[in-house]
Scaffold this active site. Structure first.
Site, PDB file in Angstrom:
ATOM      1  N   GLY A 241      11.601  28.348  73.165  1.00 36.58           N
ATOM      2  CA  GLY A 241      10.776  27.194  72.800  1.00 36.58           C
ATOM      3  C   GLY A 241       9.472  27.520  72.109  1.00 36.58           C
ATOM      4  N   PRO A 276      13.941  33.388  73.199  1.00 36.67           N
ATOM      5  CA  PRO A 276      13.404  32.835  71.956  1.00 36.67           C
ATOM      6  C   PRO A 276      14.450  32.784  70.848  1.00 36.67           C
ATOM      7  CG  PRO A 276      12.818  35.127  72.117  1.00 36.67           C
ATOM      8  CD  PRO A 276      13.554  34.797  73.391  1.00 36.67           C
ATOM      9  N   ARG A 278      13.829  30.296  67.568  1.00 37.10           N
ATOM     10  CA  ARG A 278      13.019  29.948  66.399  1.00 37.10           C
ATOM     11  C   ARG A 278      11.882  30.944  66.152  1.00 37.10           C
ATOM     12  NH1 ARG A 278      12.314  24.451  65.040  1.00 37.10           N
ATOM     13  NH2 ARG A 278      12.836  23.999  67.206  1.00 37.10           N
ATOM     14  N   TYR A 318      15.027  15.305  62.041  1.00 36.76           N
ATOM     15  CA  TYR A 318      13.803  15.250  62.849  1.00 36.76           C
ATOM     16  C   TYR A 318      12.581  14.822  62.032  1.00 36.76           C
ATOM     17  CZ  TYR A 318      16.715  18.684  65.356  1.00 36.76           C
ATOM     18  OH  TYR A 318      17.745  19.338  65.964  1.00 36.76           O
ATOM     19  N   CYS A 357      25.775  11.887  49.597  1.00 37.37           N
ATOM     20  CA  CYS A 357      25.751  10.423  49.489  1.00 37.37           C
ATOM     21  C   CYS A 357      25.176   9.784  50.736  1.00 37.37           C
ATOM     22  CB  CYS A 357      27.163   9.918  49.213  1.00 37.37           C
ATOM     23  SG  CYS A 357      27.787  10.640  47.706  1.00 37.37           S
ATOM     24  N   GLU A 358      23.905  10.045  50.982  1.00 44.27           N
ATOM     25  CA  GLU A 358      23.164   9.471  52.105  1.00 44.27           C
ATOM     26  C   GLU A 358      21.713   9.353  51.662  1.00 44.27           C
ATOM     27  OE1 GLU A 358      24.121   8.888  55.410  1.00 44.27           O
ATOM     28  OE2 GLU A 358      26.115   9.765  55.318  1.00 44.27           O
ATOM     29  N   TYR A 386      17.910  27.218  62.941  1.00 39.32           N
ATOM     30  CA  TYR A 386      18.541  25.900  62.921  1.00 39.32           C
ATOM     31  C   TYR A 386      18.730  25.400  61.477  1.00 39.32           C
ATOM     32  CZ  TYR A 386      17.042  26.458  67.708  1.00 39.32           C
ATOM     33  OH  TYR A 386      16.842  26.979  68.959  1.00 39.32           O
TER      34      TYR A 386
HETATM   35  N1  LLP Z   1      17.297  28.547  75.587  1.00 41.09           N
HETATM   36  C1  LLP Z   1      17.921  27.361  75.744  1.00 41.09           C
HETATM   37  C2  LLP Z   1      18.586  27.066  77.022  1.00 41.09           C
HETATM   38  C3  LLP Z   1      17.927  26.418  74.698  1.00 41.09           C
HETATM   39  O1  LLP Z   1      18.522  25.246  74.861  1.00 41.09           O
HETATM   40  C4  LLP Z   1      17.269  26.734  73.468  1.00 41.09           C
HETATM   41  C5  LLP Z   1      17.264  25.792  72.355  1.00 41.09           C
HETATM   42  C6  LLP Z   1      16.652  28.004  73.351  1.00 41.09           C
HETATM   43  C7  LLP Z   1      16.681  28.882  74.430  1.00 41.09           C
HETATM   44  C8  LLP Z   1      15.958  28.460  72.095  1.00 41.09           C
HETATM   45  O2  LLP Z   1      14.896  27.642  71.758  1.00 41.09           O
HETATM   46  P1  LLP Z   1      13.854  28.077  70.614  1.00 41.09           P
HETATM   47  O3  LLP Z   1      13.143  29.311  71.075  1.00 41.09           O
HETATM   48  O4  LLP Z   1      14.609  28.321  69.374  1.00 41.09           O
HETATM   49  O5  LLP Z   1      12.938  26.919  70.504  1.00 41.09           O
HETATM   50  N2  LLP Z   1      17.840  22.060  66.434  1.00 41.09           N
HETATM   51  C9  LLP Z   1      16.463  21.935  66.888  1.00 41.09           C
HETATM   52  C10 LLP Z   1      16.164  22.862  68.031  1.00 41.09           C
HETATM   53  C11 LLP Z   1      17.098  22.698  69.213  1.00 41.09           C
HETATM   54  C12 LLP Z   1      16.833  23.701  70.307  1.00 41.09           C
HETATM   55  C13 LLP Z   1      17.918  23.688  71.329  1.00 41.09           C
HETATM   56  N3  LLP Z   1      17.766  24.630  72.402  1.00 41.09           N
HETATM   57  C14 LLP Z   1      15.547  22.138  65.687  1.00 41.09           C
HETATM   58  O6  LLP Z   1      16.026  22.370  64.574  1.00 41.09           O
HETATM   59  O7  LLP Z   1      14.332  22.031  65.834  1.00 41.09           O
END
Ligand code: LLP
Length: 433
Positions: A241, A276, A278, A318, A357-358, A386
Site C-alpha cells: 500500500g 509492496p 506499486r 479511478y 469505443c467508450e 497496475y
Molecule cells: N497485499 C495485498 C493483500 C493486496 O491486496 C495488495 C493490493 C498489495 C499487497 C499490494 O498493494 P500496493 O503496494 O501495490 O499498493 N488496481 C489498483 C490497486 C489495487 C491494489 C489491490 N491490492 C490501482 O491501480 O491503483
C-alpha cells in the site's frame, strides 16, 4: 527517484533513447527500468532492516507479473505475495523458493489451496472461517500442516481512493476484530493448521503514515491473546500500500513509514513481512503510445492515441492522474519532463484519448500540453504498476509489448500479442436453434 530522463529533449530509459525502443517494439509498449525497480526494492527493504529486524519483502505480483521482472525480484532476494493459482505459477516459473510465498485473497479455491499446500508455501493469509475449513480439510487430506496468518480487518481509513481501500469494516477483506478473537479461541479445532502470525493490508496508494500506525496498534493488541490461546505469533505481515507520487517525480521516502512503525515492531519482536507492489514498480514503468490523429471539435482538442484504456485503465477506472509528455520535446529539456501545472510554454488544454469505443477511454482530460503532431510519441509516466496487469482484450485489441531496460541494453521480454493469440483457442461452431 527513477531513471526516465530527457537528454537534449529526448526521453531516455536509463541509457537507451525511448524512440529507439518504440521503433523496435512498436507502440503502444510498456518500458520498465530495472535500475529503478532494484533501487525502490532496496530502499524499502533497507529502511525496515536497519533496526536489525528480520524482514522479508514479498513483492506483490498483482502489480506487475511480468516474468522477467519477477526474475529480477527473485534474484534480489524478494519473496512474493500472490492472490491466485496463476500467480503462484508465475512465482514458481522464475524459480521462487515456495517458502517465500504468501497467499492472500477472499476467494481461494480448493484447487489453489491444494497447489499452495503441495508447494509448501510460507503462509496462507486467511480471510474467513469458511476458507479456514477448506484449508484444514485439504491439509489433512494431504497429510500436511498449513501455516496461516489471520488477515485482520482493523477498520481504519487509509485515506485513499474508495476502490482501493481494503481495511475498513465495510470492505470484504479480512476478519474484524471480534471474529479474529473468536477464531483465535477456536483454532484448536483445526489440528492441520498452525498459526504463524497476523496479517493486514489496509489499502493501496497510501501516502500517510497514521493509518498504518493505527492498524498496527490494533494488530499488536492481539499478540497476547494469540499466546493465551497457545499460539506464538512469530510473524506480522503488514501488507503493501505504500504510496508513490504520480504528480511529482520521486517515490515517498520509505524511512517515514519505517520510523513510525519500527518502534512498535521492536516491542513485538516478530518477523516482519511487507507486500509492496506499486512502490517498487509504479514509477519504474512508462507506457509509450503514438498520436494517431489530432482532432479539433468546437473548443476542444483531442489527441487520439494508439494506446487506450485496454492498455492502461487507471485514468478511466479511478480518475487517476498520470503525467504525460512527448517523448521528443524541445531540445532544451533536460532531466524530468516539464511540470504540466507550471509549464510556461504555449499550451493547449487537450484530452488525450484512446481508440476504444467508450467515452471513458482517456489518459487525461483538459491537460496542458505543447501542441502535438500526428505521429508523435507520448510517454505516460508512472505506469509500471497496475498497467499491463490490468490490461484487457476489449475491442479485440492485442495487449501491448513489454520491454525491460538495463543500462544500455533493452529486451522485448513480452512480445505484443498477435491476432492468433486472440483467436487461437476459440472454436467456430455453427449452432442453430
Ligand atoms: N497485499 C495485498 C493483500 C493486496 O491486496 C495488495 C493490493 C498489495 C499487497 C499490494 O498493494 P500496493 O503496494 O501495490 O499498493 N488496481 C489498483 C490497486 C489495487 C491494489 C489491490 N491490492 C490501482 O491501480 O491503483
Amino acid at each position: 527517484m527513477d531513471y526516465f530522463r530527457y537528454r537534449r529533449g529526448v526521453l531516455h530509459c536509463e541509457e537507451v533513447p525511448v524512440p529507439e525502443i518504440a521503433a523496435r517494439a512498436g507502440t503502444p509498449s510498456y518500458i520498465y527500468s530495472t535500475r529503478t525497480i532494484v533501487d525502490h526494492y532496496r530502499k524499502l527493504r533497507d529502511a525496515f532492516r536497519r533496526s536489525g529486524l528480520d524482514v522479508l519483502v514479498c513483492y506483490s505480483v498483482k502489480a506487475n507479473g511480468n516474468l522477467s521482472l519477477l526474475k529480477l525480484m527473485q534474484h534480489e532476494g524478494a519473496g512474493f505475495d500472490v492472490v491466485s493459482g496463476g500467480e503462484i505459477h508465475r512465482a514458481l516459473r522464475v524459480g521462487a523458493d515456495p517458502r517465500t510465498i504468501v497467499f492472500a485473497g477472499v476467494g481461494k479455491t480448493e484447487a489453489e489451496i491444494r497447489l499452495a499446500l503441495e508447494q509448501d508455501i510460507l503462509q496462507f493469509n486467511v480471510e474467513s472461517e469458511d476458507e479456514l475449513e477448506v484449508i484444514e480439510g485439504t491439509a489433512r487430506s494431504l497429510g500436511r500442516t498449513a501455516r496461516i496468518a489471520i488477515r485482520v480487518n482493523p477498520d481504519v481509513d487509509p485515506k485513499t481512493h474508495t476502490y482501493i481501500t481494503t481495511g475498513k469494516k465495510e470492505n470484504k477483506f479480512g476478519l474484524d476484530i471480534d471474529r479474529t478473537r473468536d477464531l483465535l479461541g477456536r483454532l484448536g479445532q483445526y489440528p492441520s493448521v498452525r498459526l504463524a502470525g497476523l496479517h493486514m493490508h489496509i489499502g493501496s496508494q497510501i501516502v500517510q503514515v497514521e493509518p498504518y500506525v493505527d492498524a498496527l496498534r490494533r494488530l499488536l493488541a492481539f499478540l497476547p491473546e494469540c499466546e493465551k490461546a497457545g499460539h506464538r505469533g512469530e510473524t506480522l505481515d503488514l501488507g503493501g500500500g505504500f504510496g508513490i507520487f504520480y504528480l511529482e517525480k520521486s517515490a515517498r521516502p520509505p524511512e517515514e513509514f519505517a520510523n513510525a512503525l519500527l518502534p512498535l515492531l521492536a516491542q513485538a519482536g516478530c518477523r516482519l513481512i511487507l507486500e509492496p507492489g506499486r512502490f517498487i514498480v509504479g514509477n519504474a514503468g512508462i507506457l509509450v503510445t503514438r498520436v494517431l490523429y489530432v482532432k479539433g471539435s468546437g473548443t476542444k482538442t483531442f489527441y487520439v492515441c494508439d494506446g487506450g484504456m485496454t492498455d492502461l485503465i487507471r485514468p478511466s477506472l479511478y480518475g487517476a492522474y498520470h503525467r504525460i509528455w512527448p517523448v521528443e520535446t524541445e531540445a532544451t529539456v533536460e532531466g524530468d519532463a516539464p511540470d504540466e501545472e507550471t509549464w510556461a510554454g504555449a499550451a493547449t488544454a487537450a484530452d488525450v484519448v484512446g481508440p476504444i469505443c467508450e467515452s471513458g477511454d482517456f489518459f487525461a482530460k483538459d491537460r496542458r500540453l505543447p501542441p502535438l503532431r500526428k505521429g508523435q510519441l507520448l510517454a505516460v509516466f508512472s505506469a509500471g504498476a497496475y498497467g499491463y496487469a490490468m490490461s484487457s482484450n476489449y475491442n479485440s485489441r492485442p495487449r501491448p509489448a513489454e520491454v525491460l531496460v538495463a543500462g544500455g541494453r533493452h529486451e522485448v521480454v513480452n512480445p505484443r500479442e498477435t491476432v492468433d493469440d486472440l483467436l487461437g483457442r476459440e472454436r467456430v461452431i455453427l449452432m442453430t436453434p
